[in-house]
Design a protein around this motif. Sequence first.
Motif, PDB file in Angstrom:
ATOM      1  N   MET A 280       0.697  -1.107   0.302  1.00 29.63           N
ATOM      2  CA  MET A 280      -0.040   0.068   0.011  1.00 29.63           C
ATOM      3  C   MET A 280       0.817   1.143   0.050  1.00 29.63           C
ATOM      4  SD  MET A 280      -3.312  -1.030  -0.126  1.00 29.63           S
ATOM      5  CE  MET A 280      -4.094   0.516   0.528  1.00 29.63           C
ATOM      6  N   LYS A 281       2.130   1.032  -0.187  1.00 33.22           N
ATOM      7  CA  LYS A 281       3.253   2.060  -0.087  1.00 33.22           C
ATOM      8  C   LYS A 281       3.107   3.079   1.113  1.00 33.22           C
ATOM      9  CE  LYS A 281       3.356   2.109  -5.004  1.00 33.22           C
ATOM     10  NZ  LYS A 281       3.290   3.019  -6.335  1.00 33.22           N
ATOM     11  N   LEU A 282       2.933   2.367   2.249  1.00 37.16           N
ATOM     12  CA  LEU A 282       2.945   3.136   3.708  1.00 37.16           C
ATOM     13  C   LEU A 282       4.157   2.943   4.283  1.00 37.16           C
ATOM     14  CD1 LEU A 282      -0.634   1.750   4.623  1.00 37.16           C
ATOM     15  CD2 LEU A 282      -0.139   4.039   3.700  1.00 37.16           C
ATOM     16  N   PRO A 283       4.449   3.935   5.152  1.00 35.91           N
ATOM     17  CA  PRO A 283       5.681   3.809   5.961  1.00 35.91           C
ATOM     18  C   PRO A 283       5.797   2.558   6.877  1.00 35.91           C
ATOM     19  CG  PRO A 283       4.347   5.823   6.627  1.00 35.91           C
ATOM     20  CD  PRO A 283       3.674   5.124   5.318  1.00 35.91           C
ATOM     21  N   PRO A 284       6.861   2.287   7.257  1.00 38.81           N
ATOM     22  CA  PRO A 284       7.019   0.973   8.271  1.00 38.81           C
ATOM     23  C   PRO A 284       5.978   1.323   9.438  1.00 38.81           C
ATOM     24  CG  PRO A 284       9.130   1.416   7.249  1.00 38.81           C
ATOM     25  CD  PRO A 284       8.173   2.590   6.999  1.00 38.81           C
ATOM     26  N   GLN A 285       5.432   0.388  10.070  1.00 37.92           N
ATOM     27  CA  GLN A 285       4.716   0.232  11.201  1.00 37.92           C
ATOM     28  C   GLN A 285       5.761   0.854  12.494  1.00 37.92           C
ATOM     29  OE1 GLN A 285       4.192  -3.536  12.959  1.00 37.92           O
ATOM     30  NE2 GLN A 285       2.261  -2.632  14.619  1.00 37.92           N
ATOM     31  N   VAL A 286       5.242   1.791  13.120  1.00 41.72           N
ATOM     32  CA  VAL A 286       5.954   2.011  14.316  1.00 41.72           C
ATOM     33  C   VAL A 286       5.270   1.434  15.483  1.00 41.72           C
ATOM     34  CG1 VAL A 286       6.266   4.306  15.847  1.00 41.72           C
ATOM     35  CG2 VAL A 286       6.054   4.393  13.262  1.00 41.72           C
ATOM     36  N   VAL A 287       6.293   0.507  16.149  1.00 44.11           N
ATOM     37  CA  VAL A 287       5.754  -0.105  17.224  1.00 44.11           C
ATOM     38  C   VAL A 287       5.634   0.781  18.646  1.00 44.11           C
ATOM     39  CG1 VAL A 287       6.707  -2.158  18.561  1.00 44.11           C
ATOM     40  CG2 VAL A 287       6.837  -2.058  16.237  1.00 44.11           C
ATOM     41  N   GLY A 288       4.718   0.496  19.382  1.00 39.68           N
ATOM     42  CA  GLY A 288       4.566   1.255  20.397  1.00 39.68           C
ATOM     43  C   GLY A 288       4.295   2.685  20.385  1.00 39.68           C
ATOM     44  N   ASP A 289       3.426   3.120  19.238  1.00 38.33           N
ATOM     45  CA  ASP A 289       3.217   4.557  19.112  1.00 38.33           C
ATOM     46  C   ASP A 289       1.918   4.817  19.531  1.00 38.33           C
ATOM     47  OD1 ASP A 289       1.861   2.932  17.264  1.00 38.33           O
ATOM     48  OD2 ASP A 289       1.749   4.340  15.816  1.00 38.33           O
ATOM     49  N   LEU A 290       1.187   3.975  20.494  1.00 44.69           N
ATOM     50  CA  LEU A 290      -0.065   3.937  21.008  1.00 44.69           C
ATOM     51  C   LEU A 290       0.243   4.371  22.590  1.00 44.69           C
ATOM     52  CD1 LEU A 290      -2.324   1.244  19.432  1.00 44.69           C
ATOM     53  CD2 LEU A 290      -2.376   3.836  19.206  1.00 44.69           C
ATOM     54  N   PRO A 291      -0.504   5.594  23.010  1.00 47.48           N
ATOM     55  CA  PRO A 291      -0.180   5.741  24.358  1.00 47.48           C
ATOM     56  C   PRO A 291      -0.804   4.603  25.263  1.00 47.48           C
ATOM     57  CG  PRO A 291      -1.825   6.998  23.374  1.00 47.48           C
ATOM     58  CD  PRO A 291      -1.376   6.704  22.345  1.00 47.48           C
ATOM     59  N   SER A 292      -0.122   4.442  26.386  1.00 45.78           N
ATOM     60  CA  SER A 292      -0.794   3.380  27.330  1.00 45.78           C
ATOM     61  C   SER A 292      -2.057   4.124  27.890  1.00 45.78           C
ATOM     62  CB  SER A 292       0.224   2.977  28.418  1.00 45.78           C
ATOM     63  OG  SER A 292       0.451   4.134  28.970  1.00 45.78           O
ATOM     64  N   PRO A 293      -2.919   3.358  28.651  1.00 45.15           N
ATOM     65  CA  PRO A 293      -3.992   3.880  29.188  1.00 45.15           C
ATOM     66  C   PRO A 293      -3.797   4.807  30.393  1.00 45.15           C
ATOM     67  CG  PRO A 293      -4.358   1.622  28.821  1.00 45.15           C
ATOM     68  CD  PRO A 293      -2.886   1.805  28.575  1.00 45.15           C
ATOM     69  N   GLN A 294      -2.483   4.488  31.220  1.00 45.66           N
ATOM     70  CA  GLN A 294      -2.279   5.472  31.959  1.00 45.66           C
ATOM     71  C   GLN A 294      -1.791   6.731  31.561  1.00 45.66           C
ATOM     72  OE1 GLN A 294      -1.318   2.318  31.701  1.00 45.66           O
ATOM     73  NE2 GLN A 294      -1.668   1.111  33.401  1.00 45.66           N
ATOM     74  N   ASP A 295      -1.055   6.787  30.611  1.00 41.60           N
ATOM     75  CA  ASP A 295      -0.584   7.790  29.958  1.00 41.60           C
ATOM     76  C   ASP A 295      -1.719   8.831  29.574  1.00 41.60           C
ATOM     77  OD1 ASP A 295       1.945   7.250  30.539  1.00 41.60           O
ATOM     78  OD2 ASP A 295       2.331   6.336  28.448  1.00 41.60           O
ATOM     79  N   ALA A 296      -2.699   8.135  28.724  1.00 45.76           N
ATOM     80  CA  ALA A 296      -3.799   8.776  28.346  1.00 45.76           C
ATOM     81  C   ALA A 296      -4.599   9.516  29.439  1.00 45.76           C
ATOM     82  CB  ALA A 296      -4.854   7.708  27.384  1.00 45.76           C
ATOM     83  N   GLU A 297      -4.870   8.762  30.627  1.00 49.57           N
ATOM     84  CA  GLU A 297      -5.524   9.305  31.801  1.00 49.57           C
ATOM     85  C   GLU A 297      -4.633  10.524  32.363  1.00 49.57           C
ATOM     86  OE1 GLU A 297      -6.202   6.201  34.379  1.00 49.57           O
ATOM     87  OE2 GLU A 297      -7.442   4.951  33.182  1.00 49.57           O
ATOM     88  N   ALA A 298      -3.518  10.359  32.582  1.00 51.37           N
ATOM     89  CA  ALA A 298      -2.661  11.346  32.975  1.00 51.37           C
ATOM     90  C   ALA A 298      -2.673  12.608  32.105  1.00 51.37           C
ATOM     91  CB  ALA A 298      -0.960  11.079  33.042  1.00 51.37           C
ATOM     92  N   ASP A 299      -2.719  12.415  30.714  1.00 51.14           N
ATOM     93  CA  ASP A 299      -2.892  13.554  29.863  1.00 51.14           C
ATOM     94  C   ASP A 299      -4.299  14.269  30.032  1.00 51.14           C
ATOM     95  OD1 ASP A 299      -0.395  13.006  28.808  1.00 51.14           O
ATOM     96  OD2 ASP A 299      -0.984  11.988  27.071  1.00 51.14           O
TER      97      ASP A 299
END
Length: 318
Positions: A280-299
């Motif tokens: 699909m000519k997309l950039p490589p997957q970025v592993v670990g790019d999703l914030p953790s639930p704790q980080d999301a709550e803190a934000d």
Amino acid sequence: MNWITNYVRPKINSIFSRREVPENLWQKCDECGTMLFHRELSDNQNVCTSCGHHMHITPRDRFTALFDGGVFTEVAVPEPLSDPLKFKDQKKYPDRIKAAQKKTGEKDAMLVAAGEIGRTPIVAAAQDFSYMGGSMGMYVGNAIIAAAEEAVKLGRPLVLFSAAGGARMQEGILSLMQMPRTTVAVQMLKEAGLPYIVVLTHPTTGGVTASYAMLGDVQISEPNALICFAGPRVIEQTIREKLPEGFQRAEYLLDHGMLDRVIPRTEMREELITIIRMLMKLPPQVVGDLPSPQDAEADSAEAANTSADAAASEEAAQ
């Protein structure tokens, strides 16, 4: 203390407090005979942790392991005629359908879903061999067409997991007509410039192999899967010769140029993400790019505090 309290009472308690042990806590590997605990086997996607033998897995369990967070949306499949030929052998065809539906909990032998893998949107279809041998009938034909139309509409690649004993004899010529129908569906994807990836699982045989299962842009297989049109026993009886070791198995077909990859089920998701993003000519997957639930709550908490401080400052200024 006497024999009544020491022996009779514990015996009575053991009788009335006996707990039934479920029969499905352990499963024996068909290949090596190892007894596997059901949770350990499920966590390993029904792959033997001792010898690596790939056991049967349902489409829903496969999709749960495949899609991000196990979240996917089912794609509706048009219902065909239930018994177009009024077929009857030892049982009526509708009775066989009801028994298969009760056994698997599915409408028919194929499930179609849409979702994301590695944040890459796809449409996926998977056959269930436990539903009448994953046989290809009109419903399966409708399912593949529905999957292709959904992929074209959303501009997504289609990933298909095949597992079948061939065409469904109870639907006669109507089941054989699904071979050209599904070929047209695959052509729709090619004309739209969308990748079509096939993952062949054990077993993929008959008319399924002779149609949509061998038309992928990329052909992947699980280890030791039987992939053929006619089975090895039939060929041996016809030519009256001993076939090579591992004939028509995935590794043999890979060596002879019929497959592009043989990938264990536990590594399949990452392999599909890599291949799809390349096609699909997309950039490589970025592993670990999703914030953790704790980080999301803190934000969220920090944003709320910032808003409150801003409101307080504004009131003080007024």
